[in-house]
Design an enzyme around this catalytic site. Structure first.
Site, PDB file in Angstrom:
ATOM      1  N   ARG A  75       0.845  -1.194   0.000  1.00 32.98           N
ATOM      2  CA  ARG A  75       0.000   0.000   0.000  1.00 32.98           C
ATOM      3  C   ARG A  75       0.877   1.239   0.000  1.00 32.98           C
ATOM      4  O   ARG A  75       1.960   1.240   0.564  1.00 32.98           O
ATOM      5  CB  ARG A  75      -0.839   0.066   1.271  1.00 32.98           C
ATOM      6  N   TYR A 113      12.168   3.914  -1.263  1.00 33.60           N
ATOM      7  CA  TYR A 113      11.380   5.141  -1.174  1.00 33.60           C
ATOM      8  C   TYR A 113      12.309   6.343  -1.237  1.00 33.60           C
ATOM      9  O   TYR A 113      13.479   6.266  -0.849  1.00 33.60           O
ATOM     10  CB  TYR A 113      10.613   5.196   0.152  1.00 33.60           C
ATOM     11  N   ARG A 141       8.088   8.229   6.927  1.00 31.60           N
ATOM     12  CA  ARG A 141       7.647   9.567   7.337  1.00 31.60           C
ATOM     13  C   ARG A 141       8.005   9.853   8.792  1.00 31.60           C
ATOM     14  O   ARG A 141       8.314  10.992   9.147  1.00 31.60           O
ATOM     15  CB  ARG A 141       6.146   9.716   7.086  1.00 31.60           C
ATOM     16  N   ASP A 154       0.129   5.259   1.308  1.00 32.96           N
ATOM     17  CA  ASP A 154      -0.902   6.008   2.030  1.00 32.96           C
ATOM     18  C   ASP A 154      -1.440   7.177   1.212  1.00 32.96           C
ATOM     19  O   ASP A 154      -0.858   7.558   0.196  1.00 32.96           O
ATOM     20  CB  ASP A 154      -0.317   6.524   3.350  1.00 32.96           C
TER      21      ASP A 154
END
Lengths: 244, 244
Positions: free
Chosen positions: B50, B110, B197, B52
């Protein structure tokens, strides 16, 4: 009474252009509304010129007169705290009372961005025109160079407009290539409505061979809007500088 | 029955994340809807994981099984003609029936983008976190380097989540600086929810001196989510690569 000059950057994607229009969200209208809150006065903001719906600005210039005691830095900060995130005031400064952002502009510089490749860049999709057919950069440069100097630009003005004086002077016109991104930079003493977008739309047709360089010359010389190509989309266009 | 792998880029700004949710616009749901139109089958698209709400992807990977006779290139073209302009299928290809985009992922990479200067970049506002206080890059690099290797990342997992195994291996973690733009690249065998994050939110506090390097060490060692900084906004985060 003071005269304050603003330098403004905006993303035009969500606006009906610069100029105030009834019941439509515009850049000028959005800033004037906040200036009224800040100064308590009904402010008329004078821009260097209109930009059309969807057109962006890196450095639009505007001025307004006020009796407010707030200094320019305070006005800049207050505006930036109140304005939406797609408009930003880069600077605010006092200018002589006779400064007029439109009448005193000596030249304006626009930049038009074209992405020339198969694959889109979805993150930049609102800031360039995506053209898939391979463009011949040298042929486009040859076409653009014909426009330099003082000419009648009727062939590239807005369809159906009846302007008294279609003569403009292009001081600089350059095509830069950075990988797949093309940037056309045009500095002129003024622009007819849709002039940059009509030039780009036509020159791109030169770039992929739909129009020959000779046909481009004839289109320019004909001073007839109906011959030029379809105008390029607004989203690729940026007002980058106003010179006084 | 064939198994088709898609490589997908998307701008997550206007979506409630990757995963299908009832009555919400999601990336997975949007693509599945078009796959159903194209194949006539009810398709279940399996993503590598997933993302977000608000998170972007340069190369998300997903697979689906179908009895359709359409070849991958036809499916890619049909999808790209039907999907909205913020989702683009970069490639489609046959893969062995046993390929599973989530279970077989060996690592994911990422990237987190931070704009570190006074002035915002309004055109990129949805694709980075704008941090005004001057960041100490070397101190941030020192903090990030502590995370490399196999560790318990409980300190950086989503608040209130109760995961059985908070151990992950970070293969690569780098901070690049290009003028005012910082990019943190993290490759790991997997990520806890909000892990990137939460790491970025905490490391930025190290960067402007709110947390010392020693405190950062203690936060990481404590395996307690409540000690770390506030998580960085979703909009700066991009899924850049999935390795199989």
């Amino acid at each position: 009474m003071k005269n304050i000059k603003l330098t403004i950057t905006y993303d035009g994607s969500n606006y009906h252009g610069w100029q105030v229009q009834k019941d439509k969200k515009t850049i000028q209208g959005t800033i004037e509304l906040q200036l009224k809150k800040i100064t308590g006065e009904k402010i008329r903001l004078i821009g260097s010129g209109r930009t059309d719906a969807g057109v962006h600005a890196l450095n639009q210039v505007a001025n307004f007169k006020t009796d407010s005691d707030l200094i320019p830095l305070q006005i800049q900060k207050a505006l930036n705290s109140l304005l939406p995130e797609d408009i930003y005031i880069k600077s605010a400064e006092y200018v002589p009372l006779e400064f007029h952002a439109r009448y005193m502009a000596k030249s304006k510089t626009y930049e038009y961005r074209i992405l020339n490749r198969q694959e889109p860049n979805i993150f930049q999709r609102k800031y360039h025109w995506h053209v898939i057919p391979k463009l011949d950069i040298e042929r486009m440069r040859s076409a653009l160079s014909l426009l330099k100097g003082t000419h009648d630009f009727s062939s590239f003005m807005s369809a159906g407009s009846s302007i008294k004086d279609p003569i403009r002077t292009i001081f600089k016109i350059e095509l830069y290539k950075d990988n797949d991104l093309l940037k056309v930079i045009i500095e002129a003493n003024g622009f007819l409505r849709y002039m940059v977008r009509n030039i780009i739309g036509t020159v791109v047709q030169v770039g992929y061979g739909k129009i020959s360089l000779n046909e481009f010359k004839n289109i320019f010389a004909a001073r007839d809007r109906r011959l030029a190509g379809k105008k390029a989309p607004a989203k690729g266009l940026f007002l980058v500088k106003v010179r006084y």
